[in-house]
Design a protein around this motif. Structure first.
Motif, PDB file in Angstrom:
ATOM      1  N   ARG A 176      -1.557   3.038  -1.371  1.00  0.00           N
ATOM      2  CA  ARG A 176      -2.956   3.242  -1.019  1.00  0.00           C
ATOM      3  C   ARG A 176      -3.507   1.945  -0.441  1.00  0.00           C
ATOM      4  O   ARG A 176      -2.930   0.874  -0.624  1.00  0.00           O
ATOM      5  N   VAL A 177      -4.654   2.059   0.235  1.00  0.00           N
ATOM      6  CA  VAL A 177      -5.266   0.897   0.875  1.00  0.00           C
ATOM      7  C   VAL A 177      -6.756   0.886   0.598  1.00  0.00           C
ATOM      8  O   VAL A 177      -7.427   1.908   0.716  1.00  0.00           O
TER       9      VAL A 177
ATOM     10  N   SER B 194       2.113   1.213  13.808  1.00  0.00           N
ATOM     11  CA  SER B 194       3.414   0.812  14.334  1.00  0.00           C
ATOM     12  C   SER B 194       4.484   0.877  13.262  1.00  0.00           C
ATOM     13  O   SER B 194       5.670   0.867  13.553  1.00  0.00           O
ATOM     14  N   ALA B 195       4.071   0.927  11.993  1.00  0.00           N
ATOM     15  CA  ALA B 195       5.010   1.043  10.881  1.00  0.00           C
ATOM     16  C   ALA B 195       4.973   2.486  10.400  1.00  0.00           C
ATOM     17  O   ALA B 195       4.126   2.883   9.620  1.00  0.00           O
ATOM     18  N   GLU B 196       5.905   3.283  10.879  1.00  0.00           N
ATOM     19  CA  GLU B 196       5.881   4.718  10.621  1.00  0.00           C
ATOM     20  C   GLU B 196       5.842   5.032   9.133  1.00  0.00           C
ATOM     21  O   GLU B 196       5.212   5.996   8.694  1.00  0.00           O
ATOM     22  N   ALA B 197       6.471   4.166   8.324  1.00  0.00           N
ATOM     23  CA  ALA B 197       6.575   4.444   6.896  1.00  0.00           C
ATOM     24  C   ALA B 197       5.236   4.391   6.185  1.00  0.00           C
ATOM     25  O   ALA B 197       5.076   4.965   5.113  1.00  0.00           O
ATOM     26  N   VAL B 198       4.254   3.682   6.753  1.00  0.00           N
ATOM     27  CA  VAL B 198       2.987   3.564   6.036  1.00  0.00           C
ATOM     28  C   VAL B 198       1.885   4.405   6.658  1.00  0.00           C
ATOM     29  O   VAL B 198       0.783   4.456   6.133  1.00  0.00           O
ATOM     30  N   THR B 199       2.130   5.070   7.763  1.00  0.00           N
ATOM     31  CA  THR B 199       1.081   5.923   8.320  1.00  0.00           C
ATOM     32  C   THR B 199       0.861   7.112   7.402  1.00  0.00           C
ATOM     33  O   THR B 199       1.762   7.585   6.729  1.00  0.00           O
ATOM     34  N   GLY B 200      -0.364   7.580   7.362  1.00  0.00           N
ATOM     35  CA  GLY B 200      -0.690   8.714   6.510  1.00  0.00           C
ATOM     36  C   GLY B 200      -1.121   8.324   5.114  1.00  0.00           C
ATOM     37  O   GLY B 200      -1.444   9.176   4.309  1.00  0.00           O
ATOM     38  N   GLN B 201      -1.146   7.009   4.795  1.00  0.00           N
ATOM     39  CA  GLN B 201      -1.603   6.609   3.473  1.00  0.00           C
ATOM     40  C   GLN B 201      -3.122   6.771   3.374  1.00  0.00           C
ATOM     41  O   GLN B 201      -3.824   6.771   4.378  1.00  0.00           O
ATOM     42  N   ASP B 202      -3.599   6.878   2.143  1.00  0.00           N
ATOM     43  CA  ASP B 202      -5.036   6.999   1.918  1.00  0.00           C
ATOM     44  C   ASP B 202      -5.697   5.636   2.060  1.00  0.00           C
ATOM     45  O   ASP B 202      -5.309   4.670   1.417  1.00  0.00           O
ATOM     46  N   LEU B 203      -6.699   5.566   2.923  1.00  0.00           N
ATOM     47  CA  LEU B 203      -7.439   4.336   3.171  1.00  0.00           C
ATOM     48  C   LEU B 203      -8.871   4.547   2.695  1.00  0.00           C
ATOM     49  O   LEU B 203      -9.573   5.414   3.184  1.00  0.00           O
TER      50      LEU B 203
ATOM     51  N   VAL C  53       5.925   2.732  -8.727  1.00  0.00           N
ATOM     52  CA  VAL C  53       5.205   1.459  -8.826  1.00  0.00           C
ATOM     53  C   VAL C  53       5.224   0.844  -7.438  1.00  0.00           C
ATOM     54  O   VAL C  53       6.249   0.342  -6.981  1.00  0.00           O
ATOM     55  N   ARG C  54       4.095   0.901  -6.758  1.00  0.00           N
ATOM     56  CA  ARG C  54       4.005   0.456  -5.374  1.00  0.00           C
ATOM     57  C   ARG C  54       2.753  -0.397  -5.188  1.00  0.00           C
ATOM     58  O   ARG C  54       2.112  -0.787  -6.165  1.00  0.00           O
ATOM     59  N   ALA C  55       2.422  -0.702  -3.970  1.00  0.00           N
ATOM     60  CA  ALA C  55       1.290  -1.588  -3.688  1.00  0.00           C
ATOM     61  C   ALA C  55       0.023  -0.791  -3.411  1.00  0.00           C
ATOM     62  O   ALA C  55       0.051   0.204  -2.689  1.00  0.00           O
ATOM     63  N   TYR C  56      -1.075  -1.254  -3.999  1.00  0.00           N
ATOM     64  CA  TYR C  56      -2.406  -0.799  -3.602  1.00  0.00           C
ATOM     65  C   TYR C  56      -2.980  -1.963  -2.805  1.00  0.00           C
ATOM     66  O   TYR C  56      -3.527  -2.905  -3.364  1.00  0.00           O
ATOM     67  N   PHE C  57      -2.857  -1.885  -1.485  1.00  0.00           N
ATOM     68  CA  PHE C  57      -3.161  -3.032  -0.632  1.00  0.00           C
ATOM     69  C   PHE C  57      -4.648  -3.103  -0.306  1.00  0.00           C
ATOM     70  O   PHE C  57      -5.224  -2.142   0.199  1.00  0.00           O
ATOM     71  N   ASP C  58      -5.262  -4.247  -0.603  1.00  0.00           N
ATOM     72  CA  ASP C  58      -6.663  -4.495  -0.289  1.00  0.00           C
ATOM     73  C   ASP C  58      -6.734  -5.438   0.910  1.00  0.00           C
ATOM     74  O   ASP C  58      -6.337  -6.608   0.825  1.00  0.00           O
TER      75      ASP C  58
END
Length: 263
Positions: A208-209, A243-252, A180-185
């Protein structure tokens, strides 16, 4: 990195297969289908429609990053009636099943509404009740999402709920599940905040974004516009992701009036 686009970006009346083919023809490498009340991707359809779309995507070399849905505006997880909330949870379960059949790793879920929400309605939900009901639902649903290998992406929308990145982060942390995570818009926060701040605050909580732009001078739903035509500071947004290594590679994924950005 690859470009992806959401089904809602296309003209009404086009089914998911037609949209996927149009996305490929337009140069997009990914396509995000929508889960609806009726049709081949719906609670009533079983998994045959999902498997057909997956086969088409595989044959065309088009990636399927996630599965969106607008059903939660009509069926909120925060409804007053327990029976209504059960219907909403069952929709999440059906969407998870559809996503598993599609082979996608995440679904978009609107967590509920406070007051009467953006679209109005007869109920006026208190904030504390919405918070508790949504969390209880996601705690129940998290093991089912994990069993299917699909993340529930909680989207920030114009629902008078989870209005800051700190609150969204706390909400997710209290649930305590990586499924259960964020789908950021991006565009949805421009009226009240800064997208780059949300990205840095949520960090690895983002699954996801959705990529949209928005004009503050309009300040209504008509303010959503093509990328670079609004008030999103894209340099800061891209810097925040990289700059936030943890979120790079997410689907945009581009949605509605926007074009695609990066993966």
């Amino acid at each position: 990195m690859y470009k992806s686009i959401n089904q809602w970006s296309f003209a009404g009346g086009m089914d998911a297969k037609a949209c996927l083919l149009a996305a490929k023809a337009a140069g997009f490498a990914g396509f995000e289908p929508a889960f609806d009340a009726e049709g081949p991707l719906s609670p009533k359809a079983g998994d045959s429609g999902a498997r057909e779309l997956r086969a088409l995507a595989d044959s065309e070399g088009v990636r399927l990053p996630s599965l969106a849905s607008g059903l939660y505006w009509q069926h909120p997880l925060t409804a007053e009636s327990p029976a209504a909330r059960k219907i909403a949870e069952d929709i999440v379960r059906a969407q998870l099943d559809c996503a598993a059949a599609l082979g996608v790793g995440a679904i978009l879920v609107v967590p509920g509404t406070v007051g009467r929400g953006f679209w109005g309605g007869s109920e006026c939900t208190a904030y504390a009740d919405a918070y508790a009901r949504a969390q209880e639902a996601f705690v129940r649903l998290a093991p089912e999402a994990q069993a299917r290998g699909v993340v529930i992406g909680v989207e920030n929308v114009w629902n008078n709920f989870l209005l800051s990145p700190l609150e969204m982060a706390r909400f997710l942390d209290e649930i305590g599940s990586p499924f259960v995570r964020a789908y950021f818009d991006i565009g949805n926060v421009v009226r009240t905040g800064e997208p780059a701040d949300w990205i840095r605050t949520l960090g690895s909580r983002i699954a996801r974004v959705h990529v949209k732009d928005f004009k503050r001078s309009v300040d209504t739903i008509a303010g959503f516009c093509d990328l670079l035509a609004g008030d999103v500071d894209w340099v800061k947004v891209v810097d925040a992701f990289f700059s936030a290594e943890a979120v790079t590679g997410q689907d945009l994924t581009a949605k509605q009036n926007a074009f695609a950005l990066y993966r």
